[in-house]
Design a protein around this motif. Sequence first.
Motif, PDB file in Angstrom:
ATOM      1  N   ALA A  56      -0.092   5.906  -7.449  1.00  0.00           N
ATOM      2  CA  ALA A  56      -1.511   5.811  -7.773  1.00  0.00           C
ATOM      3  C   ALA A  56      -2.403   6.625  -6.849  1.00  0.00           C
ATOM      4  O   ALA A  56      -3.579   6.818  -7.150  1.00  0.00           O
ATOM      5  CB  ALA A  56      -1.942   4.336  -7.725  1.00  0.00           C
ATOM      6  N   GLY A  57      -1.871   7.113  -5.728  1.00  0.00           N
ATOM      7  CA  GLY A  57      -2.703   7.801  -4.757  1.00  0.00           C
ATOM      8  C   GLY A  57      -3.284   6.817  -3.757  1.00  0.00           C
ATOM      9  O   GLY A  57      -3.310   5.590  -4.000  1.00  0.00           O
ATOM     10  N   ALA A  58      -3.784   7.349  -2.649  1.00  0.00           N
ATOM     11  CA  ALA A  58      -4.267   6.484  -1.570  1.00  0.00           C
ATOM     12  C   ALA A  58      -5.475   5.656  -1.994  1.00  0.00           C
ATOM     13  O   ALA A  58      -5.555   4.448  -1.725  1.00  0.00           O
ATOM     14  CB  ALA A  58      -4.608   7.331  -0.341  1.00  0.00           C
ATOM     15  N   VAL A  59      -6.436   6.285  -2.702  1.00  0.00           N
ATOM     16  CA  VAL A  59      -7.671   5.576  -3.072  1.00  0.00           C
ATOM     17  C   VAL A  59      -7.399   4.529  -4.142  1.00  0.00           C
ATOM     18  O   VAL A  59      -7.767   3.354  -4.002  1.00  0.00           O
ATOM     19  CB  VAL A  59      -8.732   6.582  -3.553  1.00  0.00           C
ATOM     20  CG1 VAL A  59      -9.986   5.838  -4.020  1.00  0.00           C
ATOM     21  CG2 VAL A  59      -9.099   7.561  -2.439  1.00  0.00           C
ATOM     22  N   LEU A  60      -6.733   4.934  -5.238  1.00  0.00           N
ATOM     23  CA  LEU A  60      -6.450   3.980  -6.307  1.00  0.00           C
ATOM     24  C   LEU A  60      -5.514   2.873  -5.832  1.00  0.00           C
ATOM     25  O   LEU A  60      -5.596   1.733  -6.296  1.00  0.00           O
ATOM     26  CB  LEU A  60      -5.836   4.708  -7.504  1.00  0.00           C
ATOM     27  CG  LEU A  60      -6.790   5.598  -8.311  1.00  0.00           C
ATOM     28  CD1 LEU A  60      -6.056   6.285  -9.445  1.00  0.00           C
ATOM     29  CD2 LEU A  60      -7.951   4.769  -8.864  1.00  0.00           C
ATOM     30  N   GLY A  61      -4.614   3.198  -4.898  1.00  0.00           N
ATOM     31  CA  GLY A  61      -3.731   2.181  -4.348  1.00  0.00           C
ATOM     32  C   GLY A  61      -4.515   1.097  -3.630  1.00  0.00           C
ATOM     33  O   GLY A  61      -4.250  -0.110  -3.813  1.00  0.00           O
TER      34      GLY A  61
ATOM     35  N   ASN B 194       0.830  -1.208   0.000  1.00  0.00           N
ATOM     36  CA  ASN B 194       0.000   0.000   0.000  1.00  0.00           C
ATOM     37  C   ASN B 194       0.860   1.253   0.000  1.00  0.00           C
ATOM     38  O   ASN B 194       0.602   2.205  -0.753  1.00  0.00           O
ATOM     39  CB  ASN B 194      -0.910  -0.018   1.229  1.00  0.00           C
ATOM     40  CG  ASN B 194      -2.028   1.005   1.129  1.00  0.00           C
ATOM     41  OD1 ASN B 194      -2.385   1.436   0.040  1.00  0.00           O
ATOM     42  ND2 ASN B 194      -2.568   1.401   2.257  1.00  0.00           N
TER      43      ASN B 194
ATOM     44  N   GLU C  69       1.032   4.130  -3.078  1.00  0.00           N
ATOM     45  CA  GLU C  69       0.474   5.463  -2.848  1.00  0.00           C
ATOM     46  C   GLU C  69       1.165   6.576  -3.638  1.00  0.00           C
ATOM     47  O   GLU C  69       0.483   7.423  -4.218  1.00  0.00           O
ATOM     48  CB  GLU C  69       0.488   5.793  -1.350  1.00  0.00           C
ATOM     49  CG  GLU C  69      -0.685   5.225  -0.601  1.00  0.00           C
ATOM     50  CD  GLU C  69      -0.701   5.658   0.856  1.00  0.00           C
ATOM     51  OE1 GLU C  69       0.134   6.509   1.230  1.00  0.00           O
ATOM     52  OE2 GLU C  69      -1.543   5.149   1.609  1.00  0.00           O
ATOM     53  N   PRO C  70       2.516   6.639  -3.695  1.00  0.00           N
ATOM     54  CA  PRO C  70       3.138   7.741  -4.440  1.00  0.00           C
ATOM     55  C   PRO C  70       2.802   7.752  -5.928  1.00  0.00           C
ATOM     56  O   PRO C  70       2.825   8.804  -6.564  1.00  0.00           O
ATOM     57  CB  PRO C  70       4.646   7.499  -4.223  1.00  0.00           C
ATOM     58  CG  PRO C  70       4.736   6.671  -2.987  1.00  0.00           C
ATOM     59  CD  PRO C  70       3.520   5.814  -3.017  1.00  0.00           C
TER      60      PRO C  70
END
Length: 532
Positions: free
Chosen positions: A498-503, A491, A495-496
């Motif tokens: 895809a972002g928190a949500v897409l990750g 995760n 995050e860096p």
Amino acid sequence: MLSCERIIALVFALGLLIAGALSASAQNFDAALAGFTKDSYNDTDSAIGAVAASGNPLALDVIQALQDGRLLFSGDKVFIKDKAGATLDAATGKPAAAPADAANVRLNNRLRRSVEAALGGLTLMSNDPARRYEAAQAVFKSRDANALATLDAALARETDTRVKRALSEARAAVILYQPGAAENDKIAAIGSIKERADQDARGLLAGLPGGQSATVQKAAADAIASIDNRLALWNMVQNAWYGLSLGSVLLLAAIGLAITFGVMGVINMAHGEMVMLGAYVTFVVQEIIRARNPALFDYSLFIAVPLAFLFAGSVGILIERSVIRFLYGRPLETLLATWGISLILQQAVRTIFGPTNKEVGNPSWMSGAFELGGITVTYNRMWIIVFTLAVFAALLGLLRYTRLGLEMRAVTQNRQMAASMGIRTARIDALTFGLGSGIAGIAGVALSQIDNVSPNLGQGYIIDSFLVVVFGGVGNLWGTLVAALTLGVANKFLEPFAGAVLGKIAILVFIILFIQKRPRGLFALKGRAVEA
């Protein structure tokens, strides 16, 4: 042999010389202070340098007061306002009443840099290693050429390795930005700054003024490339640490669920509320300590952990005895019932404590952070990892070396056979559900140190907990450990990009695809009933 008269004459002459030097120093200091009364940025800048170079014991107090906005002037007098509000004569350090029209000496961004550089130079010779280190850092950022002589003197007498390295880096920064410095000195300075290998060092090299020789420019470019590579490596290590930290939180939240889901086959949607109850137990304990005995605050978590375990475990046993026991073998009804229980518990907490977040403080031993290589390690995350591993080890010991653990493993592998051997499966179900809920409660104690304590606290972890349990293998603690750490690290690395949500969506898709190939997870339990 000197006669007595000659000795007296020499002492008298030496006294006159010292008195004259002190008088000259005082005059220089007074003349430097006069620059602050001009209300001109240029004069103030000159006064800062003159005060710092005067050698007067009050110089540090004057510059510090200027930085804090406590330096006043009126007419040809300069005053220092102390933190209690009293005023002192800046020239003598003695109490003196400032006139009503006394105004603050003004600063702009250029002067603030001069102030930082002056403070750095004044504290380079401090007896406190921490102050010397901070002073070296200030000079590194300001690159004030006036501090070079002081840096050389400080380096010659420095014995602390950490401070000496900081002084060397500060000296290198000053030399690198000096127009008249020799090429060899600048290349050596670049090498020293490259060893620092942080963003400040990279910014200093990238901002090197034009007009440098080709050799210096190439050395700076090579150093920047080297720093970028090291920063990328340390960034990966930092992400791995964050991933382990997140994984430990997921493990702590999911480990209780792994027990109830694995042994009993119950889809407990109220598991997150057990975590929430543990966090509120911590809040109540800290409120009582604040009101009754604040000296015990640093021990509040040690008090809260057993209380949270007992309270959440008791609530879990009550739920199992009053609701779950009638729904075994009916997973859909169990899911709906426990979901309703979770709503009831959330509303009960809102009614008692209110809907807003509650303040749960960090004990002193969980506050702050430290540098480890190129990463920052916070004490609260570090202790949560240690706590999680301790809980995991204690749970493994309970399952392997106690009668309750033996009976729980027997029921997990073959419930009917365990019952025929005289094991009271109903009792084991209640104790297992209580154990899983109690562990969720102590997870809430830990999570209260890094998350908001509110009625919705558990909802943020229930889905992730199920993902961890299913991915690792239902009922397998080692699988839960591996799955939690794997998902946490994955995760943080996603995050860096895809972002928190897409990750999280990517991880969810991966688990869906994974369980289609391995429905029992990474580590499936063995046993006749399980494999049937």
